[in-house]
Scaffold this active site. Sequence first.
Site, PDB file in Angstrom:
ATOM      1  N   ARG A  45       0.877  -1.191   0.000  1.00  0.00           N
ATOM      2  CA  ARG A  45       0.000   0.000   0.000  1.00  0.00           C
ATOM      3  C   ARG A  45       0.902   1.226   0.000  1.00  0.00           C
ATOM      4  O   ARG A  45       1.387   1.661   1.027  1.00  0.00           O
ATOM      5  CB  ARG A  45      -0.907  -0.025   1.224  1.00  0.00           C
ATOM      6  N   SER A 117     -12.640  -2.377   0.882  1.00  0.00           N
ATOM      7  CA  SER A 117     -12.893  -1.789   2.202  1.00  0.00           C
ATOM      8  C   SER A 117     -14.336  -1.321   2.257  1.00  0.00           C
ATOM      9  O   SER A 117     -14.790  -0.609   1.355  1.00  0.00           O
ATOM     10  CB  SER A 117     -11.988  -0.581   2.442  1.00  0.00           C
ATOM     11  N   LYS A 145      -4.071   6.060   8.644  1.00  0.00           N
ATOM     12  CA  LYS A 145      -4.950   6.498   7.542  1.00  0.00           C
ATOM     13  C   LYS A 145      -5.732   7.697   8.053  1.00  0.00           C
ATOM     14  O   LYS A 145      -6.622   7.556   8.904  1.00  0.00           O
ATOM     15  CB  LYS A 145      -5.893   5.347   7.154  1.00  0.00           C
TER      16      LYS A 145
HETATM   17  N1  3NM Z   1      -7.788   1.166   6.348  1.00  0.00           N
HETATM   18  P1  3NM Z   1      -2.881   0.662  11.541  1.00  0.00           P
HETATM   19  S1  3NM Z   1      -7.747   1.753   8.807  1.00  0.00           S
HETATM   20  C1  3NM Z   1      -5.395   1.182   5.670  1.00  0.00           C
HETATM   21  O1  3NM Z   1     -10.705   1.552   8.357  1.00  0.00           O
HETATM   22  C2  3NM Z   1      -6.468   1.334   6.672  1.00  0.00           C
HETATM   23  O2  3NM Z   1     -10.568   0.943   6.271  1.00  0.00           O
HETATM   24  C3  3NM Z   1      -8.584   1.382   7.393  1.00  0.00           C
HETATM   25  O3  3NM Z   1      -3.251   0.942  10.028  1.00  0.00           O
HETATM   26  C4  3NM Z   1     -10.058   1.287   7.333  1.00  0.00           C
HETATM   27  O4  3NM Z   1      -2.827  -0.812  11.698  1.00  0.00           O
HETATM   28  C5  3NM Z   1      -6.269   1.656   8.002  1.00  0.00           C
HETATM   29  O5  3NM Z   1      -1.523   1.295  11.708  1.00  0.00           O
HETATM   30  C6  3NM Z   1      -4.955   1.879   8.672  1.00  0.00           C
HETATM   31  O6  3NM Z   1      -3.908   1.329  12.393  1.00  0.00           O
HETATM   32  C7  3NM Z   1      -4.518   0.693   9.472  1.00  0.00           C
END
Ligand code: 3NM
Length: 213
Positions: A45, A117, A145
């Site tokens: 990503r 998603s 994000k």
């Molecule tokens: N998508 P971390 S949250 C890429 O809610 C991504 O759809 C999300 O990263 C969603 O594990 C997210 O560091 C980030 O929190 C996840």
Amino acid sequence: MTSCTKQVLAKQLRLYFVCGTTDASDLVTTVKTALRCGVTCFQFREKGKDALYGDEKEAMARTLQHECREAKVPFIINDDVELALAIDADGIHVGQDDLPAKQVRERLGPDKWLGVSVHTMEEVSAALPFADYVGIGPIHETRSKLDAGIVRGTELIQQVRRHYPLLPIVGIGGIRPDHVPAIIDDGADGVAVISAIASAPDVAEATRRFACL
Ligand code: 3NM
């Protein structure tokens, strides 16, 4: 996708590491370590202001794909259908602001994995004819994000699981090892993680903590 293949996919999503060059100081070493320590799926990503693009992005993708192949771990690309097709990745993952799932499926053909998603039941039903799995989040607060939206906990995971018993589901957003049992209990097949692995002081130990759950 047959229910048997769905089961295989669901298992493969158990520890889904998501990462790009802006998430890790040395992406290749981080991914190699995570693969060695129990990651079951990997998504490249590449996002953000300093992200690679063009030839550099493709070269990085090929390097990571090679590592994933050696480890026999599926290699998924986030939101770049052209790149996924050019290098014959195992699949692609798209969000709601990316190309619609129907169009991605048309481009990809039937054999590659497509993850989408989703944040509502409507988005799930819209994705379902085309998606092989859905990502649901953010389960917890995330810094990875910026536009992740409100923290949702596992309510949607529980709802989706009740309606679609066989659909592979992965939870994402702020997930740490101690969150994993509850997320799986609530219906997810696996967890997708960026920072808890990519930013860990010891990537091997962090990955093993997730992998042994
Ligand atoms: N998508 P971390 S949250 C890429 O809610 C991504 O759809 C999300 O990263 C969603 O594990 C997210 O560091 C980030 O929190 C996840």
